[in-house]
Motif scaffolding. Structure first.
Motif, PDB file in Angstrom:
ATOM      1  N   LEU A 331       5.047  69.476  27.097  1.00  9.95           N
ATOM      2  CA  LEU A 331       5.956  69.516  28.250  1.00  9.95           C
ATOM      3  C   LEU A 331       5.744  68.376  29.236  1.00  9.95           C
ATOM      4  O   LEU A 331       4.618  67.964  29.502  1.00  9.95           O
ATOM      5  CB  LEU A 331       5.789  70.837  29.011  1.00  9.95           C
ATOM      6  CG  LEU A 331       6.250  72.124  28.339  1.00  9.95           C
ATOM      7  CD1 LEU A 331       5.946  73.311  29.252  1.00  9.95           C
ATOM      8  CD2 LEU A 331       7.745  72.071  28.007  1.00  9.95           C
ATOM      9  N   THR A 332       6.842  67.890  29.786  1.00 12.69           N
ATOM     10  CA  THR A 332       6.802  67.057  30.987  1.00 12.69           C
ATOM     11  C   THR A 332       6.859  68.030  32.164  1.00 12.69           C
ATOM     12  O   THR A 332       7.857  68.748  32.320  1.00 12.69           O
ATOM     13  CB  THR A 332       7.998  66.097  31.051  1.00 12.69           C
ATOM     14  OG1 THR A 332       7.938  65.210  29.929  1.00 12.69           O
ATOM     15  CG2 THR A 332       7.981  65.302  32.353  1.00 12.69           C
ATOM     16  N   PRO A 333       5.819  68.105  32.970  1.00  9.81           N
ATOM     17  CA  PRO A 333       5.798  69.107  34.047  1.00  9.81           C
ATOM     18  C   PRO A 333       6.818  68.791  35.135  1.00  9.81           C
ATOM     19  O   PRO A 333       7.197  67.637  35.339  1.00  9.81           O
ATOM     20  CB  PRO A 333       4.367  69.022  34.580  1.00  9.81           C
ATOM     21  CG  PRO A 333       3.908  67.652  34.213  1.00  9.81           C
ATOM     22  CD  PRO A 333       4.593  67.299  32.940  1.00  9.81           C
ATOM     23  N   ILE A 334       7.236  69.821  35.828  1.00  8.71           N
ATOM     24  CA  ILE A 334       8.214  69.675  36.912  1.00  8.71           C
ATOM     25  C   ILE A 334       7.548  70.041  38.228  1.00  8.71           C
ATOM     26  O   ILE A 334       6.961  71.120  38.363  1.00  8.71           O
ATOM     27  CB  ILE A 334       9.446  70.572  36.652  1.00  8.71           C
ATOM     28  CG1 ILE A 334      10.219  70.023  35.444  1.00  8.71           C
ATOM     29  CG2 ILE A 334      10.343  70.640  37.879  1.00  8.71           C
ATOM     30  CD1 ILE A 334      11.392  70.886  35.022  1.00  8.71           C
ATOM     31  N   GLU A 335       7.626  69.152  39.200  1.00  7.49           N
ATOM     32  CA  GLU A 335       7.017  69.410  40.513  1.00  7.49           C
ATOM     33  C   GLU A 335       7.918  70.296  41.375  1.00  7.49           C
ATOM     34  O   GLU A 335       7.477  71.288  41.945  1.00  7.49           O
ATOM     35  CB  GLU A 335       6.733  68.079  41.224  1.00  7.49           C
ATOM     36  CG  GLU A 335       5.679  67.226  40.525  1.00  7.49           C
ATOM     37  CD  GLU A 335       5.479  65.894  41.212  1.00  7.49           C
ATOM     38  OE1 GLU A 335       6.022  65.715  42.323  1.00  7.49           O
ATOM     39  OE2 GLU A 335       4.786  65.028  40.648  1.00  7.49           O
ATOM     40  N   ASN A 336       9.196  69.911  41.482  1.00  6.33           N
ATOM     41  CA  ASN A 336      10.136  70.666  42.326  1.00  6.33           C
ATOM     42  C   ASN A 336      10.734  71.818  41.517  1.00  6.33           C
ATOM     43  O   ASN A 336      11.887  71.774  41.086  1.00  6.33           O
ATOM     44  CB  ASN A 336      11.241  69.737  42.846  1.00  6.33           C
ATOM     45  CG  ASN A 336      10.706  68.714  43.812  1.00  6.33           C
ATOM     46  OD1 ASN A 336      10.368  69.031  44.947  1.00  6.33           O
ATOM     47  ND2 ASN A 336      10.612  67.464  43.362  1.00  6.33           N
ATOM     48  N   ARG A 337       9.920  72.852  41.324  1.00  9.35           N
ATOM     49  CA  ARG A 337      10.327  73.920  40.406  1.00  9.35           C
ATOM     50  C   ARG A 337      11.491  74.753  40.934  1.00  9.35           C
ATOM     51  O   ARG A 337      12.344  75.199  40.163  1.00  9.35           O
ATOM     52  CB  ARG A 337       9.116  74.804  40.100  1.00  9.35           C
ATOM     53  CG  ARG A 337       8.074  74.084  39.235  1.00  9.35           C
ATOM     54  CD  ARG A 337       6.856  74.938  38.977  1.00  9.35           C
ATOM     55  NE  ARG A 337       5.978  74.312  37.981  1.00  9.35           N
ATOM     56  CZ  ARG A 337       4.833  74.829  37.576  1.00  9.35           C
ATOM     57  NH1 ARG A 337       4.425  76.004  38.069  1.00  9.35           N
ATOM     58  NH2 ARG A 337       4.099  74.208  36.674  1.00  9.35           N
ATOM     59  N   GLU A 338      11.536  74.974  42.237  1.00 12.22           N
ATOM     60  CA  GLU A 338      12.642  75.752  42.798  1.00 12.22           C
ATOM     61  C   GLU A 338      13.958  74.997  42.678  1.00 12.22           C
ATOM     62  O   GLU A 338      14.997  75.574  42.381  1.00 12.22           O
ATOM     63  CB  GLU A 338      12.354  76.107  44.259  1.00 12.22           C
ATOM     64  CG  GLU A 338      11.269  77.155  44.441  1.00 12.22           C
ATOM     65  CD  GLU A 338      11.607  78.454  43.711  1.00 12.22           C
ATOM     66  OE1 GLU A 338      12.751  78.934  43.842  1.00 12.22           O
ATOM     67  OE2 GLU A 338      10.733  78.981  43.000  1.00 12.22           O
ATOM     68  N   ILE A 339      13.907  73.675  42.927  1.00 13.88           N
ATOM     69  CA  ILE A 339      15.096  72.844  42.758  1.00 13.88           C
ATOM     70  C   ILE A 339      15.541  72.866  41.301  1.00 13.88           C
ATOM     71  O   ILE A 339      16.726  73.032  40.992  1.00 13.88           O
ATOM     72  CB  ILE A 339      14.807  71.383  43.191  1.00 13.88           C
ATOM     73  CG1 ILE A 339      14.477  71.308  44.676  1.00 13.88           C
ATOM     74  CG2 ILE A 339      15.974  70.471  42.840  1.00 13.88           C
ATOM     75  CD1 ILE A 339      15.626  71.580  45.595  1.00 13.88           C
ATOM     76  N   ALA A 340      14.580  72.729  40.380  1.00 14.27           N
ATOM     77  CA  ALA A 340      14.898  72.735  38.952  1.00 14.27           C
ATOM     78  C   ALA A 340      15.527  74.062  38.537  1.00 14.27           C
ATOM     79  O   ALA A 340      16.511  74.093  37.786  1.00 14.27           O
ATOM     80  CB  ALA A 340      13.633  72.474  38.132  1.00 14.27           C
ATOM     81  N   LYS A 341      14.971  75.165  39.059  1.00 15.86           N
ATOM     82  CA  LYS A 341      15.507  76.486  38.725  1.00 15.86           C
ATOM     83  C   LYS A 341      16.950  76.627  39.195  1.00 15.86           C
ATOM     84  O   LYS A 341      17.812  77.151  38.475  1.00 15.86           O
ATOM     85  CB  LYS A 341      14.634  77.574  39.347  1.00 15.86           C
ATOM     86  CG  LYS A 341      15.083  78.986  38.977  1.00 15.86           C
ATOM     87  CD  LYS A 341      14.000  80.005  39.231  1.00 15.86           C
ATOM     88  CE  LYS A 341      13.697  80.156  40.709  1.00 15.86           C
ATOM     89  NZ  LYS A 341      12.730  81.257  40.940  1.00 15.86           N
ATOM     90  N   THR A 342      17.235  76.121  40.398  1.00 10.35           N
ATOM     91  CA  THR A 342      18.588  76.187  40.940  1.00 10.35           C
ATOM     92  C   THR A 342      19.560  75.381  40.094  1.00 10.35           C
ATOM     93  O   THR A 342      20.665  75.838  39.781  1.00 10.35           O
ATOM     94  CB  THR A 342      18.608  75.680  42.394  1.00 10.35           C
ATOM     95  OG1 THR A 342      17.771  76.517  43.177  1.00 10.35           O
ATOM     96  CG2 THR A 342      20.011  75.697  42.959  1.00 10.35           C
ATOM     97  N   ILE A 343      19.162  74.162  39.710  1.00  5.93           N
ATOM     98  CA  ILE A 343      20.026  73.316  38.882  1.00  5.93           C
ATOM     99  C   ILE A 343      20.320  73.997  37.548  1.00  5.93           C
ATOM    100  O   ILE A 343      21.471  74.033  37.093  1.00  5.93           O
ATOM    101  CB  ILE A 343      19.355  71.940  38.644  1.00  5.93           C
ATOM    102  CG1 ILE A 343      19.268  71.165  39.960  1.00  5.93           C
ATOM    103  CG2 ILE A 343      20.129  71.126  37.599  1.00  5.93           C
ATOM    104  CD1 ILE A 343      18.330  69.982  39.915  1.00  5.93           C
ATOM    105  N   ILE A 344      19.289  74.553  36.935  1.00  7.75           N
ATOM    106  CA  ILE A 344      19.457  75.207  35.632  1.00  7.75           C
ATOM    107  C   ILE A 344      20.348  76.443  35.764  1.00  7.75           C
ATOM    108  O   ILE A 344      21.264  76.659  34.959  1.00  7.75           O
ATOM    109  CB  ILE A 344      18.087  75.581  35.038  1.00  7.75           C
ATOM    110  CG1 ILE A 344      17.294  74.308  34.721  1.00  7.75           C
ATOM    111  CG2 ILE A 344      18.260  76.433  33.772  1.00  7.75           C
ATOM    112  CD1 ILE A 344      15.827  74.557  34.436  1.00  7.75           C
TER     113      ILE A 344
END
Length: 362
Positions: A331-344
Motif C-alpha cells: 500500500l501507498t499510505p494515505i495521510e489525509n484519511r478523512e478527506i480520502a474517505k469523503t472522496i471515495i
C-alpha cells in the motif's frame, strides 16, 4: 549577423523607464562591421542610484538626441540581426517599450549571454557581466556605461561562439520574436504526454510543481492548458519548464490522487477546495475496492479497514489481493484519511467500480 548592444536607463517603474545611453555593434561573427553609440535624452528624471551607478545625469543629456531622433538608426543597424545582450530580456524590453511609444512594432530575435554562458561556462561562480569577464580574463573599462559593457559583451560572445564546439547551443538559445521557440518546446512536452487517464504536473525552472491537472486523456488536458488565455493560464504558460505525468487507470484514483496531491504539494496556480467531510460510515467495516488498473492485467485497489482508508495500490495477482498482509505491504499510505474517505464515499454514491470485496477479519 548579430547586433551586440547595451542600454543604460533612467530606472524607475517597470515599463516607465527611459533610455539614457545606447551602444550597438553590428557583428558578423568575426568582426564589428558597423556601430552606433549615443547618449539619449530620456525626457524624464533619472533615479539617483542610477546616476551614482553610471555617472550619467540629466545635465549631460540636455542636448542629447531624443529617442525618436535615433530610432531610425537603431532600426537600420539591427535589421536582419539577432540582438545579443547580457540579460537580453531587459534590453530588448526597453527597446520595444520605446518603439511602442512611437507606435512602431519593433521585433528582433534575441540571444542572452547570461543564459548562454550558464550553458557553456557553467563552472563560473557568477554569471554577472563584471564577475564573468574577470573569471575568463576579459578586460573591462567604463563599467555600467553602454559602450564599455557592449565591448565586453562582444568579447564574451566571441568566446562563447568558440566554446560551442558542435555549433548548436548558440542556435538553440535564440529566442524568436514570433515565439516559435516556445511553441516548439510546447510541442515536445505535448508529444511526451500519454493519451491515458491520470494526472500531470507542471514544473517551473527550479523544478517546483506549480500546477496539477487531471483528466481521462492527459495529452488532451495538456493541450487545453497550452491554449488557455486567462490570466492564470498565461502565468502558468510563462513558467512551464517541464511536465511530468502519472497514469491512474480509472476515475476514482484520478480524483483521489488529485485531491491528496493538492493538499500535500499546494501548487501555486491550483485552487484548493477541501471536500466536505462526512461523518457517515461505510457499509462494511473492512473491504477492498477494486477498479481498472493502468493496464488490462492490473487492478487498482483501495483497502478500507475498520472504516479507515489505509491506502491504495496496484495488483497483478489474485494472491496479492487475497493475502491481507501482502496487500498491506504494497500500500501507498494515505495521510489525509478523512478527506480520502469523503472522496471515495462521494464517488461511490454516483459511480460504479469493478468490484467491492468484503473481508472477514479474525
Amino acid at each position: 549577423m548579430y547586433a551586440i548592444l547595451d542600454i543604460e536607463t533612467t530606472g524607475g517603474k517597470f515599463n516607465e523607464e527611459g533610455i539614457t545611453e545606447i551602444a550597438i555593434h553590428k557583428f558578423d561573427g568575426h568582426q564589428v562591421v558597423d556601430q552606433f553609440i549615443s547618449l539619449v535624452n530620456p525626457e524624464r528624471e533619472i533615479q539617483e542610484f542610477v546616476v551614482k551607478l553610471t555617472g550619467i545625469n540629466s545635465n549631460m543629456l540636455r542636448n542629447s538626441p531624443k529617442f525618436y531622433e535615433v530610432a531610425k538608426r537603431i532600426i537600420e543597424i539591427t535589421k536582419d540581426c539577432i540582438i545579443i545582450a547580457h540579460n537580453a530580456s531587459f534590453d530588448y524590453r526597453i527597446l520595444r517599450t520605446e518603439f511602442d511609444r512611437l507606435g512602431f512594432d519593433y521585433q528582433r530575435n534575441t540571444i542572452c549571454t547570461v543564459a548562454l554562458s550558464k550553458k557553456l561556462i557553467p563552472e563560473a561562480p557568477s554569471h554577472s557581466l563584471g564577475k564573468l569577464c574577470r573569471f575568463v580574463g576579459i578586460p573591462m573599462s567604463d563599467r555600467h556605461r553602454a559602450n564599455g559593457d557592449a565591448l565586453a559583451t562582444i568579447q564574451l560572445f566571441k568566446l562563447l561562439l568558440e566554446k560551442d564546439i558542435d555549433k548548436n547551443i548558440v542556435q538553440q538559445s535564440i529566442k524568436y520574436a514570433d515565439n516559435r521557440h516556445i511553441k516548439q518546446r510546447y510541442l515536445k512536452l505535448l508529444e511526451k504526454s500519454p493519451e491515458k487517464e491520470g494526472l500531470f504536473y507542471v514544473h517551473n525552472q527550479q523544478g517546483t510543481i506549480i500546477f496539477i491537472g487531471r483528466g481521462q486523456n492527459i495529452k488532451k488536458e495538456v493541450n487545453k492548458l497550452f491554449l488557455k488565455e486567462s490570466p492564470k493560464g498565461v502565468n502558468i504558460l510563462k513558467r512551464i519548464h517541464e511536465i511530468t505525468f502519472q497514469e491512474t487507470g480509472n476515475l476514482l484514483f484520478t480524483r483521489l490522487k488529485y485531491h491528496l496531491e493538492l493538499l500535500k504539494l499546494r501548487p501555486k496556480y491550483n485552487v484548493i477546495r477541501k471536500p466536505k467531510i462526512s461523518g457517515k460510515h461505510f457499509n462494511h467495516d473492512t473491504f477492498l475496492i477494486l477498479d481498472k488498473g493502468r493496464s488490462p492485467e492490473e487492478n487498482a485497489v483501495i483497502l478500507i479497514e475498520k472504516n479507515t482508508v489505509l491506502g491504495y495500490t496496484y495488483t497483478n495477482l489474485a494472491f496479492q489481493e487475497n493475502n491481507l498482509s501482502v496487500l498491506k505491504s504494497m500500500l501507498t499510505p494515505i495521510e489525509n484519511r478523512e478527506i480520502a474517505k469523503t472522496i471515495i464515499k462521494n464517488y461511490l454514491l454516483k459511480n460504479n467500480v469493478s468490484k467491492i470485496v468484503r473481508l472477514e477479519i479474525e
